[in-house]
Write a protein that holds these residues in place. Structure first.
Motif, PDB file in Angstrom:
ATOM      1  N   ILE A 160       0.892  -1.175  -0.170  1.00  0.00           N
ATOM      2  CA  ILE A 160      -0.103   0.013  -0.049  1.00  0.00           C
ATOM      3  C   ILE A 160       0.975   1.272  -0.031  1.00  0.00           C
ATOM      4  O   ILE A 160       0.783   2.052  -0.830  1.00  0.00           O
ATOM      5  CB  ILE A 160      -1.048  -0.060   1.325  1.00  0.00           C
ATOM      6  CG1 ILE A 160      -2.087  -1.098   1.163  1.00  0.00           C
ATOM      7  CG2 ILE A 160      -1.616   1.521   1.327  1.00  0.00           C
ATOM      8  CD1 ILE A 160      -3.021  -1.226   2.241  1.00  0.00           C
ATOM      9  N   SER A 183       0.404   2.928  -3.524  1.00  0.00           N
ATOM     10  CA  SER A 183      -0.770   3.573  -3.487  1.00  0.00           C
ATOM     11  C   SER A 183      -0.460   5.144  -2.929  1.00  0.00           C
ATOM     12  O   SER A 183      -0.600   6.109  -3.517  1.00  0.00           O
ATOM     13  CB  SER A 183      -1.853   3.287  -2.398  1.00  0.00           C
ATOM     14  OG  SER A 183      -2.163   1.910  -2.715  1.00  0.00           O
ATOM     15  N   LEU A 230      -2.140   2.695  -7.503  1.00  0.00           N
ATOM     16  CA  LEU A 230      -3.497   1.693  -7.155  1.00  0.00           C
ATOM     17  C   LEU A 230      -4.244   2.178  -5.912  1.00  0.00           C
ATOM     18  O   LEU A 230      -3.863   2.824  -5.017  1.00  0.00           O
ATOM     19  CB  LEU A 230      -3.109   0.330  -6.959  1.00  0.00           C
ATOM     20  CG  LEU A 230      -2.221  -0.183  -8.051  1.00  0.00           C
ATOM     21  CD1 LEU A 230      -1.502  -1.405  -7.540  1.00  0.00           C
ATOM     22  CD2 LEU A 230      -3.160  -0.768  -9.087  1.00  0.00           C
ATOM     23  N   PRO A 231      -5.506   1.675  -5.833  1.00  0.00           N
ATOM     24  CA  PRO A 231      -6.378   2.067  -4.538  1.00  0.00           C
ATOM     25  C   PRO A 231      -5.897   1.469  -3.420  1.00  0.00           C
ATOM     26  O   PRO A 231      -5.188   0.344  -3.427  1.00  0.00           O
ATOM     27  CB  PRO A 231      -7.671   1.516  -5.049  1.00  0.00           C
ATOM     28  CG  PRO A 231      -7.728   1.353  -6.439  1.00  0.00           C
ATOM     29  CD  PRO A 231      -6.217   0.805  -6.822  1.00  0.00           C
ATOM     30  N   VAL A 232      -6.030   2.084  -2.248  1.00  0.00           N
ATOM     31  CA  VAL A 232      -5.507   1.417  -1.204  1.00  0.00           C
ATOM     32  C   VAL A 232      -6.242   0.200  -0.530  1.00  0.00           C
ATOM     33  O   VAL A 232      -5.719  -0.736  -0.267  1.00  0.00           O
ATOM     34  CB  VAL A 232      -5.439   2.467   0.219  1.00  0.00           C
ATOM     35  CG1 VAL A 232      -5.044   1.991   1.440  1.00  0.00           C
ATOM     36  CG2 VAL A 232      -4.559   3.766  -0.293  1.00  0.00           C
ATOM     37  N   ALA A 233      -7.466   0.577  -0.555  1.00  0.00           N
ATOM     38  CA  ALA A 233      -8.454  -0.437   0.113  1.00  0.00           C
ATOM     39  C   ALA A 233      -9.696  -0.404  -0.353  1.00  0.00           C
ATOM     40  O   ALA A 233     -10.164   0.643  -1.067  1.00  0.00           O
ATOM     41  CB  ALA A 233      -8.174  -0.530   1.621  1.00  0.00           C
ATOM     42  N   GLY A 234     -10.659  -1.452  -0.048  1.00  0.00           N
ATOM     43  CA  GLY A 234     -11.953  -1.558  -0.418  1.00  0.00           C
ATOM     44  C   GLY A 234     -11.986  -2.049  -1.699  1.00  0.00           C
ATOM     45  O   GLY A 234     -11.376  -2.550  -2.432  1.00  0.00           O
ATOM     46  N   GLU A 283      -8.624  -2.530  -7.745  1.00  0.00           N
ATOM     47  CA  GLU A 283      -8.958  -2.734  -6.367  1.00  0.00           C
ATOM     48  C   GLU A 283      -8.219  -4.023  -6.058  1.00  0.00           C
ATOM     49  O   GLU A 283      -8.020  -4.350  -4.889  1.00  0.00           O
ATOM     50  CB  GLU A 283     -10.296  -2.469  -5.932  1.00  0.00           C
ATOM     51  CG  GLU A 283     -10.554  -0.981  -6.254  1.00  0.00           C
ATOM     52  CD  GLU A 283     -12.189  -0.625  -6.071  1.00  0.00           C
ATOM     53  OE1 GLU A 283     -12.490   0.358  -5.478  1.00  0.00           O
ATOM     54  OE2 GLU A 283     -12.809  -1.606  -6.511  1.00  0.00           O
ATOM     55  N   PHE A 310      -7.015  -4.845   3.880  1.00  0.00           N
ATOM     56  CA  PHE A 310      -7.477  -4.149   2.327  1.00  0.00           C
ATOM     57  C   PHE A 310      -8.939  -3.792   2.700  1.00  0.00           C
ATOM     58  O   PHE A 310      -9.613  -3.498   1.468  1.00  0.00           O
ATOM     59  CB  PHE A 310      -7.230  -4.999   1.300  1.00  0.00           C
ATOM     60  CG  PHE A 310      -5.580  -5.018   0.732  1.00  0.00           C
ATOM     61  CD1 PHE A 310      -5.033  -3.987   0.237  1.00  0.00           C
ATOM     62  CD2 PHE A 310      -4.911  -5.868   1.286  1.00  0.00           C
ATOM     63  CE1 PHE A 310      -3.597  -3.960  -0.124  1.00  0.00           C
ATOM     64  CE2 PHE A 310      -3.507  -6.024   1.087  1.00  0.00           C
ATOM     65  CZ  PHE A 310      -3.093  -5.036   0.216  1.00  0.00           C
TER      66      PHE A 310
END
Lengths: 506, 307
Positions: free
Chosen positions: B152, B156, B162-166, B173, B254
């Motif tokens: 991350i 990120s 890239l998206p961190v989480a979710g 993702e 995540f």
């Protein structure tokens, strides 16, 4: 193999999303949403989201003062048994239904069925009368001076009568209110989205949508904020504060909460039945050290039995850390050689650490014993299992915490230190019982007149502080962090937040 | 053959029955009162009592068990105590994300694992071998949550790729969490590939090929690699169950809306129906994967039968 690598790299690059500035806010929280039915919600987080969608007759401001919202004003009788609210005119629910006395009646009567988690808020109510289209009158069974707080509580929000009729209890998935935001979508365990109410009666709403996403791992939450993928995170993990403070795009928000932390002692039994022993415990605790090490500095020492943000709080002198006095008191009480207790604590790391520190500090005055840590559910199960008439349970010291969700001194004291609150009834897990305390608590409820109530709770706080029913510790400071671009969003002392004035600026 | 398959399938039923009994017993033996957890810290006894009655928790355990089994037989998994949504709907929401994660994790581990394993085998005893094996040993030793947070931080926070989480349905993702999940298994796969490779390289047909003057590249790719893959593929099946169960940590780091995180949340609040359903589902996965592996064995080599 080279080809595979480049394909992967290409995929990575292609997949990289662009984070363009929009007026969409992402709120990353530790918690998940459990329900969107205010009458059936017991957690602060869900309650706070409901408050963006629905409103009550009364509400809280930043400092937890009670302010009129859907009601314009209210009056009450001297006996604190009758409360009359004048409603605001011309307000519509998101589904077009009118807000009026009928809507209030439908909601309150729903709560009064006793079927919902917040039904207890309306327990004092005997009947609700509609005097005219914009006036309602609550008649109570007995004096209950804190009733306006119950009306302002997020559990008493008003849902659209039309939505209640259409969805029934499924309204928890389709909340409709009068608030600044309209419910949009809820994917359980994943996210909740609310969107701007263009016809909001209090004026223009400045953002288009707010998405609430649960991010349980604190490191990931902060990473989202730093990467610009979230605008507001709560709680901001204390152990990562230094990193966040170095980031020029981040604001840290600190706000005193109404969450009190204390050590519960079972005061009915030897040796804690002796007030000198309890006072010795208070002298022996080095709260400053506990706050610094176990709580990352995010707390302030307790200076009354209730936190400063509760209504009718009165400041007392903080118990000083004085080992000599503590030892002298132990000797006077006949426990010069100390005694053994069991230390109980939930296993969340900060609570465990705080209890361990208390354990070490109390050892210096001869109070020793083993520590049992367990998950929250088991912890409460254990405390609730004790009964006052049990033979003689081992003396225990338990790490307790309490957030008085009505924002009122009554709910910060009655459930915790009144005789009627012995478990299983409420949460007086230390079985503290004192006739004078009970008297003050009753007096505090006997009137809705703020001056009379203020006097009762001031007397109560002055009196009980020296009685040391608990080992007083501290009041949590809530720490949130937000992007510098985000304005007008703030945490509330009860752990909730307000998004009504939220705004994104460049 | 069909008779064997049928018998094998029927054997699952008693296993699942035993699991359901155990799931019920285990969940109800946990200390802690779900009504209390649902009502919240500051609830009074009346509210807790009301909830207990409504949830049927005040009834004797055998009665609760019969109710639970009665519903289960009809395919009704109950209602989540926490959210009031049906457990079936809640599982539906989380089942696919977990599956995506497990499959993508598997893809990473196969690609990376076989690559490193093959490199180590081909350059046995040289620096490439040591490097590949060092990487794979690290893969096993590094805790998933740490690897996840590192990824991350790099992809990120610093690079902003890239998206961190979710998970809201975007492919981007999926990359970091599945990589983190796949890393541990990749390491296992690498070591497994290496040993399978070395076994094959010791076979007589390899010596024969070499003696016949086949180039070394051809020996490696055509003769050794293909044959070494057969045991590796079996390993893939076995590791898949591990990936499904092992996603708990990754899903938390995540914020992945899958079954693993759901399990943790359900334990914390003693959401009985959800816990029971998840225990059943996880057991079913393992039983099912074993069944498939057994059947594949039986297909490949009809002499292998577990009677």
């Amino acid at each position: 193999m080279k080809k595979t690598f480049f394909t992967l790299l290409a995929l990575l690059l292609l997949a990289a999303p662009s984070f363009a500035e929009t007026r969409d806010i992402i709120y990353a929280s530790e918690s998940t949403v459990k329900s969107l039915d205010p009458h059936d919600t017991s957690d602060t987080y869900s309650g706070a989201i409901e408050r963006a969608i629905c409103q009550g007759l009364m509400g809280f401001d930043k400092n937890l003062n009670i302010v009129p919202l859907l009601a314009e004003s209210y009056t009450f009788n001297e006996a604190a048994t009758q409360f009359t609210f004048k409603l605001r005119k011309g307000i519509k629910f998101h589904d077009g239904a009118d807000f009026n006395a009928h809507a209030v009646k439908v909601n309150i009567e729903r709560m009064m069925t006793g079927k919902y988690k917040r039904s207890s808020l309306m327990k004092p109510v005997e009947s609700l009368m509609v005097l005219d289209d914009y006036t309602v009158q609550f008649n109570l069974k007995e004096p209950f001076g804190a009733f306006v707080n119950a009306i302002a509580h997020p559990g008493s929000l008003i849902l659209s009568p039309k939505a209640l009729e259409t969805y029934g209890d499924e309204v928890s998935k389709h909340p409709v209110g009068t608030g600044p935001f309209i419910f949009d979508q809820w994917v359980s365990g994943n996210f909740v989205t609310i969107k701007k109410n263009p016809d909001y009666w209090r004026g223009d709403v400045k953002v288009d949508t707010i998405t609430f996403r649960p991010i349980p791992e604190s490191g990931s939450r902060l990473a989202m904020l730093r990467a610009g993928q979230a605008h507001y995170i709560y709680p901001m993990p204390a152990e990562l504060l230094k990193i966040a403070e170095r980031d020029a795009n981040i604001d840290i928000i600190k706000q005193p909460s109404i969450i009190a932390r204390y050590l519960i002692m079972n005061t009915q039994f030897k040796p804690f039945a002796d007030i000198r022993v309890r006072q010795a415990v208070n002298y022996a605790l080095d709260k400053e050290a506990i706050i610094k090490i176990a709580w990352g500095g995010a707390a302030s020492e307790a200076d009354s039995i209730i936190p400063p943000n509760l209504q009718f709080y009165k400041k007392q002198a903080v118990w000083p850390h004085d080992l000599e006095k503590a030892k002298a008191l132990m000797k006077e009480a006949g426990y010069e050689n100390g005694f053994e207790v069991v230390f109980l604590t939930p296993n969340a790391s900060n609570r465990l650490r705080a209890t361990e520190m208390a354990q070490q500090q109390l050892k210096k005055i001869g109070i020793t014993g083993s520590l049992q840590s367990m998950d929250v559910a088991s912890f409460y199960n254990k405390l609730e299992g004790y009964r006052v008439d049990d033979a003689k349970p081992l003396p225990f010291i338990a790490f307790g915490g309490w957030s008085a969700s009505t924002g009122d001194a009554d709910w910060g004291t009655r459930p915790l230190i009144s005789t009627e609150a012995f478990p299983p009834a409420m949460s007086n897990f230390g079985f503290f019982s004192d006739k004078k305390v009970d008297g003050f608590i009753t007096a505090g409820l006997a009137s809705a007149n703020p001056d009379i109530r203020k006097k009762a709770y001031a007397d109560l706080q002055d009196y009980v502080w020296d009685k040391a029913p608990w080992g007083y510790l501290f009041v949590d400071t809530m720490v949130a962090a937000k992007s510098k671009k985000l304005k007008g969003i703030y945490p509330m002392p009860d752990g909730a937040f307000s998004v009504e004035e939220a705004e994104l600026v460049d | 053959m069909l008779k064997y398959f049928f018998k094998r399938c029927m054997a699952i039923l008693p296993v699942l029955f035993v699991v359901s009994v155990l799931a019920f017993a285990f969940v109800h033996l946990l200390p802690g009162d779900p009504a209390r957890m649902m009502a919240g810290d500051d609830a009074d006894e009346a509210t807790i009592e009301m909830l207990r009655t409504e949830l049927g928790l005040d009834r004797p355990l055998p009665v609760q068990y019969l109710t639970y089994m009665g519903k289960l037989v009809r395919g009704d998994l109950g209602i989540s105590l926490r959210t009031n949504l049906t457990v079936f709907d809640e599982l539906k929401l989380r089942y696919l994300p977990t599956m995506y994660l497990a499959f993508a994790g598997m893809a990473w581990s196969v690609v990376i694992g076989i690559f490193f394993g093959a490199v180590a085998a081909i350059y046995s005893g040289k620096w490439q071998d040591y490097t590949a094996m060092m990487v794979s040993v690290s893969g096993i030793s590094v805790p998933q949550f740490w690897l996840g947070l590192l990824a991350i931080q790099l992809f990120s926070v610093h690079l902003g790729w890239l998206p961190v989480a979710g998970y809201t349905g975007k492919f981007s993702e999926l990359i970091l969490p599945s990589f983190t999940l796949g890393a541990t298994v990749a390491a296992i796969m690498a070591r497994f590939t290496l040993s399978a490779f070395l076994d094959v390289l010791g076979e007589e047909y390899i010596s024969t090929a070499r003696a016949k003057g086949v180039t070394e590249t051809l020996v490696m790719w055509k003769h050794a690699f293909r044959n070494a893959l057969i045991p590796v593929i079996t390993m893939v099946g076995l590791q898949f169950g591990f990936l499904l169960g092992g996603s708990v940590v990754v899903e938390t780091v995540f914020a992945w809306p899958g079954l693993g995180r759901y399990m943790i949340e359900a334990v914390a609040v003693r959401d009985y129906p959800v816990l029971q359903a998840l225990l059943l589902l996880y057991s079913f996965h393992f039983v099912f994967i074993n069944l498939v592996v057994d059947m594949v064995y039986a297909l490949i080599n009809p002499e292998i039968r577990y009677e």
